[in-house]
Design a protein around this motif. Structure first.
Motif, PDB file in Angstrom:
ATOM      1  N   GLN A  26      44.726 -43.874  -5.392  1.00 29.17           N
ATOM      2  CA  GLN A  26      45.703 -44.683  -6.146  1.00 29.17           C
ATOM      3  C   GLN A  26      45.510 -45.354  -7.367  1.00 29.17           C
ATOM      4  N   VAL A  27      45.983 -45.236  -8.435  1.00 31.08           N
ATOM      5  CA  VAL A  27      45.616 -45.975  -9.573  1.00 31.08           C
ATOM      6  C   VAL A  27      46.756 -46.811 -10.062  1.00 31.08           C
ATOM      7  N   ARG A  28      46.528 -48.199 -10.147  1.00 30.10           N
ATOM      8  CA  ARG A  28      47.656 -48.955 -10.580  1.00 30.10           C
ATOM      9  C   ARG A  28      47.303 -49.347 -11.994  1.00 30.10           C
ATOM     10  N   VAL A  29      48.578 -49.345 -12.936  1.00 29.52           N
ATOM     11  CA  VAL A  29      48.619 -49.463 -14.273  1.00 29.52           C
ATOM     12  C   VAL A  29      49.223 -50.735 -14.640  1.00 29.52           C
ATOM     13  N   THR A  30      48.565 -51.625 -15.291  1.00 30.23           N
ATOM     14  CA  THR A  30      48.982 -52.980 -15.701  1.00 30.23           C
ATOM     15  C   THR A  30      48.918 -52.946 -17.251  1.00 30.23           C
ATOM     16  N   SER A  31      49.637 -54.088 -17.758  1.00 29.43           N
ATOM     17  CA  SER A  31      49.232 -54.331 -19.116  1.00 29.43           C
ATOM     18  C   SER A  31      48.023 -54.271 -19.751  1.00 29.43           C
ATOM     19  N   GLY A  32      46.933 -54.649 -18.691  1.00 31.46           N
ATOM     20  CA  GLY A  32      45.444 -54.775 -19.198  1.00 31.46           C
ATOM     21  C   GLY A  32      44.869 -53.585 -18.686  1.00 31.46           C
ATOM     22  N   PHE A  33      45.308 -52.277 -18.407  1.00 31.70           N
ATOM     23  CA  PHE A  33      44.739 -51.177 -17.998  1.00 31.70           C
ATOM     24  C   PHE A  33      44.044 -50.596 -19.126  1.00 31.70           C
ATOM     25  N   HIS A  34      43.083 -50.223 -19.241  1.00 30.53           N
ATOM     26  CA  HIS A  34      41.892 -49.514 -20.178  1.00 30.53           C
ATOM     27  C   HIS A  34      41.423 -48.217 -19.625  1.00 30.53           C
ATOM     28  N   GLY A  35      41.967 -47.644 -18.858  1.00 32.24           N
ATOM     29  CA  GLY A  35      41.454 -46.375 -18.294  1.00 32.24           C
ATOM     30  C   GLY A  35      40.960 -46.703 -17.142  1.00 32.24           C
ATOM     31  N   ALA A  36      40.431 -45.658 -16.225  1.00 30.50           N
ATOM     32  CA  ALA A  36      39.673 -45.669 -14.895  1.00 30.50           C
ATOM     33  C   ALA A  36      38.843 -44.488 -14.825  1.00 30.50           C
ATOM     34  N   ARG A  37      37.605 -44.724 -13.993  1.00 27.66           N
ATOM     35  CA  ARG A  37      36.901 -43.604 -13.456  1.00 27.66           C
ATOM     36  C   ARG A  37      37.009 -43.649 -12.046  1.00 27.66           C
ATOM     37  N   ILE A  38      37.193 -42.408 -11.458  1.00 26.99           N
ATOM     38  CA  ILE A  38      37.385 -41.863 -10.216  1.00 26.99           C
ATOM     39  C   ILE A  38      36.152 -40.912  -9.906  1.00 26.99           C
ATOM     40  N   VAL A  39      35.339 -41.243  -8.756  1.00 29.85           N
ATOM     41  CA  VAL A  39      34.374 -40.329  -8.258  1.00 29.85           C
ATOM     42  C   VAL A  39      34.822 -39.428  -7.157  1.00 29.85           C
ATOM     43  N   LEU A  40      34.610 -38.189  -7.182  1.00 27.11           N
ATOM     44  CA  LEU A  40      34.900 -37.163  -6.211  1.00 27.11           C
ATOM     45  C   LEU A  40      33.692 -36.785  -5.467  1.00 27.11           C
ATOM     46  N   TYR A  41      33.457 -36.948  -4.345  1.00 24.53           N
ATOM     47  CA  TYR A  41      32.482 -36.677  -3.530  1.00 24.53           C
ATOM     48  C   TYR A  41      32.943 -35.364  -2.578  1.00 24.53           C
ATOM     49  N   GLY A  42      31.877 -34.400  -2.494  1.00 24.15           N
ATOM     50  CA  GLY A  42      32.308 -33.321  -1.802  1.00 24.15           C
ATOM     51  C   GLY A  42      30.984 -32.603  -0.765  1.00 24.15           C
ATOM     52  N   ALA A  43      31.409 -31.745   0.052  1.00 26.03           N
ATOM     53  CA  ALA A  43      30.045 -31.126   0.420  1.00 26.03           C
ATOM     54  C   ALA A  43      30.475 -29.570   0.575  1.00 26.03           C
ATOM     55  N   VAL A  44      29.537 -28.598   0.623  1.00 24.71           N
ATOM     56  CA  VAL A  44      29.702 -26.998   0.915  1.00 24.71           C
ATOM     57  C   VAL A  44      29.163 -26.806   2.042  1.00 24.71           C
ATOM     58  N   PHE A  45      29.845 -26.159   3.027  1.00 27.80           N
ATOM     59  CA  PHE A  45      29.343 -25.977   4.284  1.00 27.80           C
ATOM     60  C   PHE A  45      29.289 -24.335   4.442  1.00 27.80           C
ATOM     61  N   ASP A  46      28.049 -23.914   4.277  1.00 31.53           N
ATOM     62  CA  ASP A  46      27.732 -22.424   4.270  1.00 31.53           C
ATOM     63  C   ASP A  46      26.436 -22.204   5.163  1.00 31.53           C
ATOM     64  N   PRO A  47      26.678 -21.235   6.345  1.00 33.65           N
ATOM     65  CA  PRO A  47      25.490 -21.110   7.038  1.00 33.65           C
ATOM     66  C   PRO A  47      24.692 -20.010   6.267  1.00 33.65           C
ATOM     67  N   THR A  48      24.814 -19.415   5.236  1.00 31.57           N
ATOM     68  CA  THR A  48      24.140 -18.494   4.728  1.00 31.57           C
ATOM     69  C   THR A  48      23.589 -19.109   3.411  1.00 31.57           C
ATOM     70  N   THR A  49      22.662 -18.371   2.772  1.00 32.93           N
ATOM     71  CA  THR A  49      22.036 -19.184   1.537  1.00 32.93           C
ATOM     72  C   THR A  49      22.629 -18.545   0.257  1.00 32.93           C
ATOM     73  N   ARG A  50      23.827 -17.884   0.343  1.00 34.57           N
ATOM     74  CA  ARG A  50      24.399 -17.347  -0.911  1.00 34.57           C
ATOM     75  C   ARG A  50      24.609 -18.463  -1.994  1.00 34.57           C
ATOM     76  N   PRO A  51      24.224 -18.236  -3.238  1.00 32.25           N
ATOM     77  CA  PRO A  51      24.496 -19.309  -4.305  1.00 32.25           C
ATOM     78  C   PRO A  51      26.065 -19.804  -4.380  1.00 32.25           C
ATOM     79  N   SER A  52      26.078 -20.919  -4.635  1.00 25.16           N
ATOM     80  CA  SER A  52      27.639 -21.341  -4.665  1.00 25.16           C
ATOM     81  C   SER A  52      27.717 -22.152  -5.922  1.00 25.16           C
TER      82      SER A  52
END
Length: 260
Positions: A28-54
């Motif tokens: 949730q990003v809240r925009v007010t009169s002083g809003f100058h943009g926002a940076r959001i970080v996305l974290y994730g993981a790949v679950f793969d029992p093999t060694t195929r390139p992803s």
């Protein structure tokens, strides 16, 4: 005479299909009169029992916003705007981030079907289209824009890119550890209000094998939110109140200057 007793067959273990999971540092990003943009970080993981390139592709789409553009034409020595063309299907915000260039991850048809990449956005001008029968073939869609359609479409994309609302980073997803990755989403000051969708797609051998969707909301806050909701829920009343305030301010200014 000893009997040969067959040993029990060991159960066959089938490898689980590869999967991807991800989360946003904020939804949730809240925009007010002083809003100058926002940076959001996305974290994730790949679950793969093999060694195929992803490969991982992150696509962030904002709410759809119709775009009206016109072309400058010279008439009798005077530059005037042509009849405006309205494009639909264009998200107000669109960003892709990937582990490498998209055309190295998947083929044209796959990217087009997924809408992955600015070139594969389903942007069209429906009011300029009509259906005809040509060479005996019925239901042929013809655009009034003709061969200039791509130029008009490029103009739409160029306007969005200039405003910082469209972006593509072919190295925007980085694996920080085995199976763990992250990407950054930069929302500009003019990011549209509404519900966004962050789509995380795992590719292997040129095909999408796993997909996750995470919602993101950009909303007004404080007094700006009150005015925004008032304007959208009661537009006629908002217009009348705005007109009354403008007339009142004009009358107060005229009285003040008359006294001076």
């Amino acid at each position: 005479m000893p009997l040969d007793i067959p040993s029990p067959t060991a159960p066959q273990l089938t490898a689980s299909p590869a999967a991807v999971s991800a989360a946003l540092t904020t939804t949730q990003v809240r925009v007010t009169s002083g809003f100058h943009g926002a940076r959001i970080v996305l974290y994730g993981a790949v679950f793969d029992p093999t060694t195929r390139p992803s490969d991982v592709v992150v696509i962030v789409r904002g709410p759809e916003q119709p775009i009206r553009i016109a072309r400058k034409t010279k008439v009798a020595g005077v530059w005037v705007n042509s009849r405006p063309v309205v494009f639909r299907g264009a998200p107000g915000f669109y960003m892709t981030a990937s582990t490498r260039p998209l055309d190295q991850i998947a083929g044209f048809g796959t990217l087009r079907r997924l809408g992955a990449g600015i070139d594969h956005l389903a942007i069209n001008a429906p009011f300029e289209e009509r259906i005809e029968t040509r060479y005996g073939v019925r239901d042929v869609v013809v655009s009034r824009l003709g061969g200039d359609y791509l130029d008009w479409r490029r103009a739409v994309v160029r306007l969005k890119e200039t405003a910082g609302l469209y972006d593509a980073d072919d190295r925007g997803v980085a694996f920080v550890d085995k199976g763990l990755f992250k990407a950054e989403i930069d929302l500009p000051t003019d990011a549209p209000i509404g519900t966004y969708q962050a789509e995380i797609i795992l590719f292997q051998d040129g095909q999408p094998v796993s997909r996750k969707v995470r919602p993101l909301t950009v909303e007004k806050a404080g007094v700006e939110r009150t005015l925004y909701l008032f304007a959208h829920r009661s537009p006629w009343l908002y217009g009348l109140v705005s007109m009354a305030l403008a007339l009142g301010a004009g009358w107060a200014a005229s009285v003040t200057f008359r006294r001076n």
